[in-house]
Design an enzyme around this catalytic site. Structure first.
Site, PDB file in Angstrom:
ATOM      1  N   ASN A 152      38.660  42.318 -10.836  1.00  0.00           N
ATOM      2  CA  ASN A 152      37.937  41.281 -11.276  1.00  0.00           C
ATOM      3  C   ASN A 152      36.495  41.942 -11.668  1.00  0.00           C
ATOM      4  O   ASN A 152      35.843  42.421 -11.039  1.00  0.00           O
ATOM      5  CB  ASN A 152      37.479  40.298  -9.954  1.00  0.00           C
ATOM      6  CG  ASN A 152      36.363  39.395 -10.451  1.00  0.00           C
ATOM      7  OD1 ASN A 152      36.149  39.392 -11.645  1.00  0.00           O
ATOM      8  ND2 ASN A 152      35.784  38.755  -9.329  1.00  0.00           N
ATOM      9  N   THR A 184      40.801  40.372 -14.576  1.00  0.00           N
ATOM     10  CA  THR A 184      40.847  39.043 -14.752  1.00  0.00           C
ATOM     11  C   THR A 184      39.633  38.480 -15.687  1.00  0.00           C
ATOM     12  O   THR A 184      38.779  39.227 -15.630  1.00  0.00           O
ATOM     13  CB  THR A 184      40.619  38.257 -13.208  1.00  0.00           C
ATOM     14  OG1 THR A 184      39.513  39.027 -12.818  1.00  0.00           O
ATOM     15  CG2 THR A 184      41.759  38.670 -12.206  1.00  0.00           C
ATOM     16  N   SER A 209      38.611  43.165  -5.853  1.00  0.00           N
ATOM     17  CA  SER A 209      37.727  42.127  -5.813  1.00  0.00           C
ATOM     18  C   SER A 209      37.126  41.788  -4.507  1.00  0.00           C
ATOM     19  O   SER A 209      37.280  42.280  -3.628  1.00  0.00           O
ATOM     20  CB  SER A 209      38.402  40.711  -6.461  1.00  0.00           C
ATOM     21  OG  SER A 209      39.460  40.325  -5.506  1.00  0.00           O
ATOM     22  N   ASP A 211      37.011  38.067  -1.820  1.00  0.00           N
ATOM     23  CA  ASP A 211      38.111  37.450  -1.196  1.00  0.00           C
ATOM     24  C   ASP A 211      38.563  36.208  -2.222  1.00  0.00           C
ATOM     25  O   ASP A 211      39.794  35.598  -1.989  1.00  0.00           O
ATOM     26  CB  ASP A 211      37.668  36.745  -0.126  1.00  0.00           C
ATOM     27  CG  ASP A 211      37.332  37.634   1.152  1.00  0.00           C
ATOM     28  OD1 ASP A 211      38.321  38.395   1.502  1.00  0.00           O
ATOM     29  OD2 ASP A 211      36.416  37.618   1.723  1.00  0.00           O
ATOM     30  N   GLY A 212      37.951  35.931  -3.350  1.00  0.00           N
ATOM     31  CA  GLY A 212      38.238  34.812  -4.326  1.00  0.00           C
ATOM     32  C   GLY A 212      39.559  34.974  -5.129  1.00  0.00           C
ATOM     33  O   GLY A 212      40.500  34.151  -5.124  1.00  0.00           O
ATOM     34  N   GLY A 242      33.895  43.025  -3.888  1.00  0.00           N
ATOM     35  CA  GLY A 242      33.275  41.798  -3.955  1.00  0.00           C
ATOM     36  C   GLY A 242      31.971  41.736  -3.053  1.00  0.00           C
ATOM     37  O   GLY A 242      31.769  42.653  -1.867  1.00  0.00           O
ATOM     38  N   SER A 243      31.393  40.618  -2.823  1.00  0.00           N
ATOM     39  CA  SER A 243      30.311  40.388  -1.709  1.00  0.00           C
ATOM     40  C   SER A 243      30.955  39.768  -0.634  1.00  0.00           C
ATOM     41  O   SER A 243      30.541  40.166   0.565  1.00  0.00           O
ATOM     42  CB  SER A 243      29.603  39.205  -2.615  1.00  0.00           C
ATOM     43  OG  SER A 243      30.291  37.982  -2.859  1.00  0.00           O
ATOM     44  N   ARG A 306      22.015  35.301  -2.469  1.00  0.00           N
ATOM     45  CA  ARG A 306      23.062  36.334  -2.459  1.00  0.00           C
ATOM     46  C   ARG A 306      22.195  37.877  -2.465  1.00  0.00           C
ATOM     47  O   ARG A 306      22.804  38.755  -1.943  1.00  0.00           O
ATOM     48  CB  ARG A 306      23.956  36.498  -3.870  1.00  0.00           C
ATOM     49  CG  ARG A 306      24.781  35.466  -3.666  1.00  0.00           C
ATOM     50  CD  ARG A 306      26.082  35.543  -4.744  1.00  0.00           C
ATOM     51  NE  ARG A 306      27.058  34.678  -4.248  1.00  0.00           N
ATOM     52  CZ  ARG A 306      28.245  35.010  -3.946  1.00  0.00           C
ATOM     53  NH1 ARG A 306      28.259  36.475  -3.408  1.00  0.00           N
ATOM     54  NH2 ARG A 306      29.040  34.173  -3.636  1.00  0.00           N
ATOM     55  N   ASP A 477      38.402  29.137   2.202  1.00  0.00           N
ATOM     56  CA  ASP A 477      38.490  30.498   1.819  1.00  0.00           C
ATOM     57  C   ASP A 477      37.223  30.739   1.029  1.00  0.00           C
ATOM     58  O   ASP A 477      37.337  31.684   0.151  1.00  0.00           O
ATOM     59  CB  ASP A 477      39.705  30.696   1.137  1.00  0.00           C
ATOM     60  CG  ASP A 477      41.255  30.832   1.787  1.00  0.00           C
ATOM     61  OD1 ASP A 477      41.034  30.624   2.984  1.00  0.00           O
ATOM     62  OD2 ASP A 477      42.201  30.837   1.351  1.00  0.00           O
TER      63      ASP A 477
END
Length: 510
Positions: A152, A184, A209, A211-212, A242-243, A306, A477
């Site tokens: 991602n 992606t 990525s 968890d998305g 990812g975050s 964030r 999720d």
């Protein structure tokens, strides 16, 4: 709170609770443990490490020799843990090369090489010794995994692609994994890729990525006509970029991209419970969590914060607990373990096994779709065995399929990958403020489970109907879904992941 993993990131997880490593399968007793690689050098298979004996190391004045750090040392022997061995091979002229993950820091490993030219070439003996080394290094884990890599490029605030090339790809390549990399391009692209993926061409789908993308992949596989077979055959893993990196924390024991790559290389196929969530006319799969109330709002309503990192979630939860925010709802559950004593006993029974149980799941037949819903959908009458109970003072409703939700948040310490249950936590919204603060501190100290005001159950299904609110937040999720009633049902061992242990999360339990 730190992750409950061994301080040595390369120690074979199968050694936990055992004084000796398991014997590699089909290891020939006629192959010697020591391979002479020069007049004054040898390679020996030790108990849990490759021992390099080389008198030439004493004469080396550089900081590095054969990929082994020598600075400040005066020894003729070095050891490389088997768990860090990535690959080994030899050429016809007797050149032996071994690649391994070299520790750069507590959170970074990089490929390194040792290489020797044999004085006496015996190709058969050398090949047999290398096979013995790789058997020790990989154990039950599959070698040279065929990996579909989904990157991602927008993950980790745009740093995912750089992280993949710098920290992940070198480890996978050194381990001789077969890689097929795809970026992606849009929200939901992971769903489309998984729906059309040739499941016979790959062993693993690795998501670089947060968890998305794993959430999208699970649901893409779930939409296939052969969903059950695809979910069995393809192991889903996360390489944290990812975050939110809960999947990697739970199965790889780390949020480090390079350490996670090593964990995937050595990962063991592990069954994972997945849950069906029905809402309106929609059915989706969830692998991580479902939340209504404080946790959902603290996550989804703090997107503008964030910049705070993981602290935004803690701040969001604490501010709402102190504010005694309530989220009224009617809740019905199908309980498996109702008492904390029963939950602890079930958890300890599984963790007492020092090695994973054999994966005896039958391979689903070609064309097998998702399993039928035992309890129907949210649109069906409530199952007769369920009782709908009003929760007019509900503060938090949080159901978790994994243990860790973030690096310092072991919210579900009794969670197990494949026990047929989802762990459910309910907390009243009108608890006293000092109790709210105590609750947050208890999560980071792994004392959350024993708090008297925390209702902790293991359930196989539930239904929740929010009431008294026109709008709000529901998280599946970590993804926002419509604010409407939904129903959840657990499917035991429907999915497949890679894990270090083969049957447990990398978390401190109850």
């Amino acid at each position: 709170m730190s992750l409950a993993v061994d301080n040595d990131p390369f120690k074979d997880p199968s050694l936990r609770g055992s004084s000796a490593p398991p014997q590699p399968p089909h290891e020939s007793p006629h192959v010697p443990d020591t391979l002479a690689v020069g007049r004054n050098a040898s390679l020996t298979l030790g108990t849990d490490s490759l021992i390099v004996l080389d008198e030439g190391l004493l004469q080396s004045k550089g900081a590095n020799c054969c990929g082994i750090n020598l600075a400040g040392k005066n020894k003729t022997t070095r050891s490389i843990p088997f768990a860090s061995i990535l690959w080994a091979e030899h050429s016809e002229d007797g050149h032996v090369t071994i690649q391994y993950a070299h520790t750069v820091s507590k959170t970074v490993v990089r490929p390194a090489i040792i290489s020797y030219q044999l004085d006496k070439v015996d190709s058969a003996l050398t090949a047999a010794w290398i096979e013995k080394l790789l058997a020790r290094a990989y154990g039950a884990s599959q070698r040279q995994k065929r990996v579909k890599v989904l990157v991602n490029p927008f993950g980790g605030q745009g740093a995912a692609l750089k992280s993949y090339h710098k920290h992940i790809a070198p480890i996978l390549a050194a381990a001789r994994c077969e890689l097929d990399v795809e970026h992606t391009q849009y929200s939901g692209h992971g769903v489309d890729i998984a729906k059309n993926l040739d499941m016979e061409a790959f062993d693993v789908v690795a998501c670089c990525s947060g968890d998305g993308i794993p959430h999208e992949v699970w649901n893409g596989l779930g939409q296939r006509e052969d969903a059950a077979r695809a979910l069995f055959k393809l192991a889903i893993s996360q390489l944290p970029c990812g975050s939110g990196n809960a999947m990697s924390l739970n199965f790889n024991g780390t949020a480090s991209p390079s350490l996670a790559a090593l964990a995937v290389v050595k990962g063991l196929r592990t069954p994972l419970d997945l849950v069906s969530v029905t809402q309106g006319d929609t059915r989706m799969l969830s692998f991580l969590s479902q939340a209504v109330g404080i946790v959902a709002e603290a996550d989804l309503a703090t997107e503008h914060l964030r910049w705070m990192g993981n602290a935004r979630f803690t701040w969001g939860v604490l501010s709402r607990l102190i504010g005694q925010t309530i989220y009224p709802a009617d809740i019905a559950v199908q309980v498996v373990h109702d008492s904390k004593a029963a939950i602890r006993a079930a958890y300890q029974a599984e963790t007492s096994n020092s090695s994973p149980s054999h994966d005896d799941r039958p391979i689903p037949a070609t064309g097998t779709a998702l399993p039928a819903l035992k309890y129907g959908t949210i649109n069906d009458p409530l199952p007769p065995s369920w009782t709908l109970i009003p929760h007019d003072k509900l503060g938090n409703f949080y159901a978790g399929n994994l243990a860790y939700m973030s690096p310092d948040n072991n919210f579900f310490p009794a969670a197990l990958p494949s026990d047929g249950c989802i762990d459910l936590v309910r907390i009243r919204g009108d608890i006293k403020r000092h109790t709210a603060v105590q609750t947050m501190l208890a999560i980071s100290e792994n004392k959350f489970f024993d708090l008297p005001h925390v209702d902790y159950q293991k359930v196989s299904a539930y239904r929740i109907i929010p009431k008294g609110q026109k709008d709000g937040y529901i998280s599946i999720d970590g993804e926002k879904v419509p604010f409407a009633p939904f129903q959840v049902e657990v499917h035991r061992g429907l999915g497949t992941v890679l894990s270090r242990s083969g049957h447990l999360f990398e978390a401190e339990g109850v």
